[in-house]
Design a protein around this motif. Structure first.
Motif, short mmCIF file in Angstrom:
data_model
loop_
_atom_site.label_atom_id
_atom_site.label_comp_id
_atom_site.label_asym_id
_atom_site.label_seq_id
_atom_site.Cartn_x
_atom_site.Cartn_y
_atom_site.Cartn_z
N ASP B 241 0.85 -1.26 0.00
CA ASP B 241 -0.01 -0.02 -0.10
C ASP B 241 0.71 1.31 0.00
O ASP B 241 0.47 2.31 -0.73
CB ASP B 241 -0.72 0.03 1.16
CG ASP B 241 -1.97 -1.14 1.23
OD1 ASP B 241 -2.03 -1.88 0.17
OD2 ASP B 241 -2.86 -1.10 2.11
N PHE B 265 -2.20 10.00 14.97
CA PHE B 265 -2.50 11.32 14.38
C PHE B 265 -2.51 12.33 15.42
O PHE B 265 -3.22 13.36 15.25
CB PHE B 265 -3.74 11.10 13.62
CG PHE B 265 -3.82 10.25 12.53
CD1 PHE B 265 -3.27 10.37 11.15
CD2 PHE B 265 -4.27 8.67 12.69
CE1 PHE B 265 -3.53 9.73 10.22
CE2 PHE B 265 -4.02 7.99 11.76
CZ PHE B 265 -3.65 8.40 10.45
N ASN B 294 -1.71 7.37 7.34
CA ASN B 294 -3.04 7.24 6.92
C ASN B 294 -3.25 6.00 6.24
O ASN B 294 -3.94 5.02 6.21
CB ASN B 294 -3.68 8.25 6.28
CG ASN B 294 -5.11 8.28 6.05
OD1 ASN B 294 -5.74 7.74 6.64
ND2 ASN B 294 -5.44 9.14 5.11
N ILE B 295 -2.26 5.64 5.37
CA ILE B 295 -2.32 4.32 4.59
C ILE B 295 -2.09 3.27 5.37
O ILE B 295 -2.90 2.36 5.29
CB ILE B 295 -1.04 4.72 3.61
CG1 ILE B 295 -1.18 5.67 2.40
CG2 ILE B 295 -0.58 3.18 2.97
CD1 ILE B 295 -0.08 5.78 1.59
N TYR B 297 -2.85 2.97 8.34
CA TYR B 297 -3.98 3.06 9.41
C TYR B 297 -5.09 2.39 8.70
O TYR B 297 -5.80 1.63 9.20
CB TYR B 297 -4.34 4.42 9.88
CG TYR B 297 -5.62 4.66 10.65
CD1 TYR B 297 -5.71 4.58 11.88
CD2 TYR B 297 -6.91 4.81 10.17
CE1 TYR B 297 -6.88 4.74 12.53
CE2 TYR B 297 -8.06 4.91 10.48
CZ TYR B 297 -7.99 4.99 12.09
OH TYR B 297 -9.27 4.82 12.77
N CYS B 298 -5.47 2.65 7.40
CA CYS B 298 -6.64 2.04 6.72
C CYS B 298 -6.31 0.67 6.63
O CYS B 298 -7.07 -0.19 6.91
CB CYS B 298 -6.42 2.44 5.37
SG CYS B 298 -7.04 4.25 5.22
N ARG B 299 -5.05 0.20 6.13
CA ARG B 299 -4.80 -1.34 5.96
C ARG B 299 -5.22 -2.05 7.58
O ARG B 299 -5.53 -3.02 7.52
CB ARG B 299 -3.69 -1.53 5.64
CG ARG B 299 -3.13 -2.69 5.14
CD ARG B 299 -3.94 -4.05 4.52
NE ARG B 299 -3.90 -3.61 3.08
CZ ARG B 299 -4.49 -4.29 2.27
NH1 ARG B 299 -5.31 -4.99 2.74
NH2 ARG B 299 -4.28 -3.97 0.81
N ARG B 301 -6.61 -1.05 10.25
CA ARG B 301 -7.82 -0.92 10.66
C ARG B 301 -8.73 -2.18 10.14
O ARG B 301 -9.68 -2.79 10.69
CB ARG B 301 -8.35 0.28 10.60
CG ARG B 301 -9.70 0.57 11.35
CD ARG B 301 -10.32 1.73 11.19
NE ARG B 301 -11.77 1.37 12.04
CZ ARG B 301 -11.70 2.14 13.21
NH1 ARG B 301 -11.05 2.80 13.74
NH2 ARG B 301 -13.04 1.91 13.77
N GLU B 302 -8.52 -2.04 8.72
CA GLU B 302 -9.44 -3.05 7.99
C GLU B 302 -8.94 -4.49 8.52
O GLU B 302 -9.87 -5.33 8.76
CB GLU B 302 -9.15 -3.09 6.65
CG GLU B 302 -9.96 -3.90 5.80
CD GLU B 302 -9.70 -3.90 4.32
OE1 GLU B 302 -10.51 -3.34 3.58
OE2 GLU B 302 -8.40 -4.40 3.74
N GLU B 305 -10.55 -5.26 11.67
CA GLU B 305 -12.22 -5.26 11.54
C GLU B 305 -12.50 -6.69 10.88
O GLU B 305 -13.40 -7.23 11.29
CB GLU B 305 -12.65 -4.16 10.75
CG GLU B 305 -12.73 -3.00 11.69
CD GLU B 305 -13.13 -1.62 10.63
OE1 GLU B 305 -13.10 -1.81 9.43
OE2 GLU B 305 -13.20 -0.56 11.28
N GLU B 342 -9.07 0.43 19.78
CA GLU B 342 -10.20 1.19 19.43
C GLU B 342 -11.22 0.29 18.63
O GLU B 342 -12.41 0.46 18.83
CB GLU B 342 -9.61 2.09 18.24
CG GLU B 342 -10.37 3.52 18.10
CD GLU B 342 -9.60 4.22 17.04
OE1 GLU B 342 -9.98 4.26 16.13
OE2 GLU B 342 -8.52 4.99 17.42
#
Lengths: 458, 402
Positions: B241, B265, B294-295, B297-299, B301-302, B305, B342
């Motif tokens: 990513d 952040f 952010n990159i 984080y997105c990965r 977090r997903e 999840e 989180e």
């Protein structure tokens, strides 16, 4: 034992299905169907060419337009085909009498098929029969002219038929080896069409354990400008559930299963002999669910058919939106008064509703479109198109396609830019995972960078 | 030193191949003698895609381990992972005949066999059948029913299975080096061996191993494993990513991730830009820290999840008193504990292999969890094996003489 009359009537079929083969290609499919075995249908062959009609295996034959063509073919002229059908309109009407569902097999591009099919479809529609058209598009090598004629006829058919399942010959040719005979390629096409037709008919006709019938079929397919996705697989042996699904997903009309993740609803029907096992269905559905997104409404049908013997079959039907502008009908103008807030609409459409009224989706998109057009004059609580786009935090092409919003409708006026922005990420990049086995969960390819697919944090 | 006390755990991971040589002690502790590590090639998402290259890496790692531990390796325990490996729980039950005095060992074997009578997909094979609990006549909490009385014996098992050929590929890769494979261990199960201790298992805990190619997880409640699984998304994906998002070469993206990557952040870093110096074949550039984070984080977090979604069905998360334990290379990313807490709404700890003795500080590295876990698993499997009288007599003689 007490006989159950209700069950019996269900088995004999509550409604009459007529399969009409129109033109040379259509009749070929009919012959194929006839050869592959009996079905719960009546076959009707319609052709302008009396010689071709004579060799057809169908029990009911109608020679269209004997006055116009004098028993010869339509000569590749759709005009001639239409005239011929017009001449024999009474015969055709009679032949379709009493059918609850009409399956029309037609090869587009020629004279009889392209010319007569729209008329025939509307004739059947008059009787309030469900009209399902299985149309084949000509091979690329057949020339531009045929292609154009086919496109035109297809457009007309989309207006008059309930469901158009379109087979592109070129794509189906991938089923056969490149060096094989042309004859074989045509035969493969016929076989695919007849197989899918049989699968759909069986789906409607067979009373399943978990029944998937006409209502489900229409839910999935009844939008007039959708591209139909179809997959059928049949396998026997120890690993038949897996194999059958794999075959179905490999079907050229399913686009390798990728397209499935973008469709709003999918119908999957599993049928097997008396030996159909629960764990087979479970494995199969487990595997299948990986290919669709979480929001997709999966309509599931299972049936036991003793004639299937040792084999198991999987039928997948779905539709995706195509980027063709939808003709706006003035009759929906009255509905515009209802406030249409795009975000609410989203929520409603994405929730699965079994057997929703078929027309609703169409009218909804029309409604929103017309309301957007009317923004200037009225004080409806409608967001301006720009607001819609800028508020959506991450451009995600997939959900939009799922919501039933037609990309084509957004072409009007100032929406052009917004649409471009959305399409930007379509050729998703997978980087180093390009050639590895994809990891797909809920139809989402996890190898595509997460930040492209997800809402950024801020 | 006696040969059979040496256990070797081998992990053919996506980012590294790692061999751990350990000495199993009689008091069920373990001493690590040496760890051999080699960079891994030809492995994607935890599975071998290039046989020859992967074989070379394995050879390198084993040679390294032999050198460091001064032990010749003949047999290994091998960890396996991959998205094809699935798990479920199954209960087996047998009736104990009334004329039988007490429950015997053979009955335990039988109930295990009964529980294993499930229909797996045709291509799959069992990896583990892990005992959870015994029940006698419906009474639960029986730890060892052997010698007890009852008429009905039930047992819950956690069954892990995967595609046979894909597991065999790993085994073959090792066997081609003339090294025997004693057993295979599902990587998340192995990692849990050294990450979560018995009291935490009793409380309930979730172990997440953020590996290079895969993310493995295992859930323990009431002292037993309840769930285990693997998602084919790992640190490799983060690097990919970054590489795509910041348009950097893979190797540079990997280094950037390791050196600067984070998911916070809060502005704790003073410099909003990271300057990448130019190197051979790479023109230097500046990277916005927030963009990088952010990159990642997105990965991540997903990924969390996805794990959560797998566990949510049984609402198992509300039973985890000990919270979440993160391990593996991914757990070194700054702020990942906050992100995990989180997502899961549970206390999160960063963990590293414990409960082993040796040159500990050196081996307390979260990236070694799985490989060390494999040896620990090997020890627990082999421990109950009773010494034959012949062997024990011989040993007594030996100690006499020596």
């Amino acid at each position: 034992m007490i006989p159950l009359p209700r069950l019996q009537s269900a088995e004999t079929g509550e409604f009459l299905i007529k399969v009409v083969g129109l033109g040379g290609a259509g009749c070929n499919v009919l012959d194929r169907l006839h050869r592959d075995g009996q079905g719960p249908w009546e076959l009707v062959a319609v052709n302008t060419d009396s010689q071709a009609l004579a060799v057809s295996a169908a029990p009911v034959k109608i020679q269209a337009g004997s006055g116009v063509t004098r028993g010869l073919g339509a000569g590749g002229d759709p005009e001639m085909g239409a005239q011929a059908a017009q001449e024999s309109v009474e015969d055709l009407r009679q032949a379709l009498e009493g059918a609850a569902a009409v399956f029309l097999c037609v090869g587009l591009g020629g004279g009889t098929g392209s010319g007569a099919a729209p008329l025939l479809a509307s004739l059947a529609g008059e009787r309030e029969a469900l009209v399902v058209v299985f149309a084949t598009m000509p091979f690329g090598f057949e020339g531009r002219r045929r292609q154009a004629q086919a496109e035109e006829a297809l457009e007309a058919l989309r207006q008059s038929a309930d469901v158009v399942v379109c087979f592109e010959n070129d794509r189906m040719a991938s089923l056969v080896e490149p060096q094989s005979a042309v004859q074989e390629a045509f035969a493969a096409v016929d076989q695919t069409v007849s197989q899918s037709l049989r699968a759909v008919v069986t789906l409607l006709h067979r009373r399943g354990l978990v029944h998937a019938g006409l209502d489900e079929l229409t839910t999935v397919l009844r939008s007039r400008d959708a591209r139909c996705l179809f997959g059928y697989g049949e396998a026997a042996g120890d690993n038949r559930a897996h194999d059958a699904l794999e075959l179905a997903l490999k079907c050229p009309l399913l686009g390798g299963g990728d397209a499935l993740s973008q469709s709003a609803s999918v119908l999957i029907s599993v049928a097997g002999g008396t030996g159909l096992r629960l764990d087979e269905v479970q494995t199969l559905m487990g595997e299948f669910n990986r290919h669709v997104s979480q929001d997709t409404q999966v309509l599931f049908g299972a049936a036991v058919d003793p004639t299937m013997g040792e084999s198991l079959s999987v039928t997948i039907l779905s539709s995706t939106e195509i980027a063709a502008p939808l003709p706006v009908r003035s009759s929906v103008a009255a509905e515009v008064r209802r406030p249409a807030v795009p975000l609410q609409r989203t929520a409603r459409v994405s929730t699965p509703r079994p057997a929703s009224p078929p027309r609703e989706e169409v009218s909804e998109s029309e409604e929103s479109e017309t309301s957007v057009a009317a923004v200037g004059g009225t004080d409806l609580p409608v967001r301006s198109p720009d607001a819609v786009v800028s508020e959506a935090p991450a451009p995600r092409p997939r959900p939009d396609a799922r919501m039933g919003r037609r990309p084509g409708t957004e072409m009007a006026g100032g929406r052009r830019e917004a649409r471009q922005e959305q399409m930007q990420f379509e050729p998703a990049s997978r980087g180093r995972f390009d050639k590895s086995e994809p990891t797909i969960v809920d139809g989402e390819d996890l190898d595509v960078p997460a930040f492209l697919r997800r809402t950024p944090r801020r | 030193m006696a040969r059979e006390d040496i256990l070797v755990g081998l992990e053919i991971g996506t980012s590294k191949v790692c061999a751990v040589v350990a000495e199993a002690r009689r008091d069920s502790t373990m001493k690590i003698l040496g760890v051999g590590v080699a960079q891994s090639c030809g492995v994607r998402k935890g599975e071998i895609v290039d046989f020859d290259t992967a074989g070379k890496c394995v050879r390198e790692a084993l040679a390294d381990a032999e050198e460091k531990s001064d032990v010749e390796i003949h047999q290994v325990f091998l960890s396996v992972t991959g998205s094809h490996i699935k798990s479920f729980n199954k209960r087996g039950a047998i009736d104990i005949s009334p004329d039988q005095e007490e429950i015997r060992y053979a009955d335990l074997e039988e109930v295990r066999t009964v529980a294993g009578e499930v229909s797996l997909p045709q291509a799959n094979t069992f990896v583990h059948t892990l005992l959870q609990h015994y029940y006698i006549d419906g009474q639960d909490g029986v730890l060892n029913p052997e010698g007890m009385m009852g008429s009905k014996l039930e047992a819950d098992y956690h069954i892990v299975h995967g595609v046979r050929t894909r597991i065999q590929n790993n085994i073959r890769c090792v066997r081609e080096l003339n090294i025997g494979v004693d057993d295979v261990v599902f990587a998340p199960v192995a990692a849990a061996e050294v990450i979560i201790d018995p009291s935490q298992r009793e409380l309930g805990g979730l172990v997440i191993d953020l590996g290079g190619g895969t993310t493995g997880y295992s859930v323990f409640t009431e002292g037993a494993i309840k769930r285990s699984g693997c998602i084919a998304v790992g640190g490799d994906h983060v690097t990919n990513d970054i590489s795509l998002g910041l348009r950097l070469p893979m190797a540079r993206a990997e280094r950037l991730k390791v050196e600067e990557g984070g998911v916070l952040f809060d502005g704790s870093e003073d410099v909003p830009y990271i300057t990448l110096k130019d190197e051979a074949g790479f023109v230097g550039c500046e990277v916005e820290r927030e963009h990088l984070n952010n990159i990642i984080y997105c990965r991540l977090r997903e990924t969390f999840e996805l794990v959560k979604r797998d566990l949510d069905e049984g609402r198992i998360l509300s039973y985890l008193g000990a919270g979440v334990m993160l391990t593996g290379g991914g757990s070194l990313i700054r702020g990942i504990d906050q992100l995990a807490s989180e997502v899961f709404g549970l206390p999160v700890r960063l963990t590293r292999p414990e409960t082993v003795s040796g040159i500990t500080s050196h081996f307390e590295d979260p990236t070694l969890s799985t490989a060390i876990g494999v040896t620990k698993y090997a020890q627990s499997v082999h421990a109950p094996k009773q010494e034959g009288w012949l062997k024990s007599t011989l040993r007594r003689f030996k100690s006499f003489g020596g």
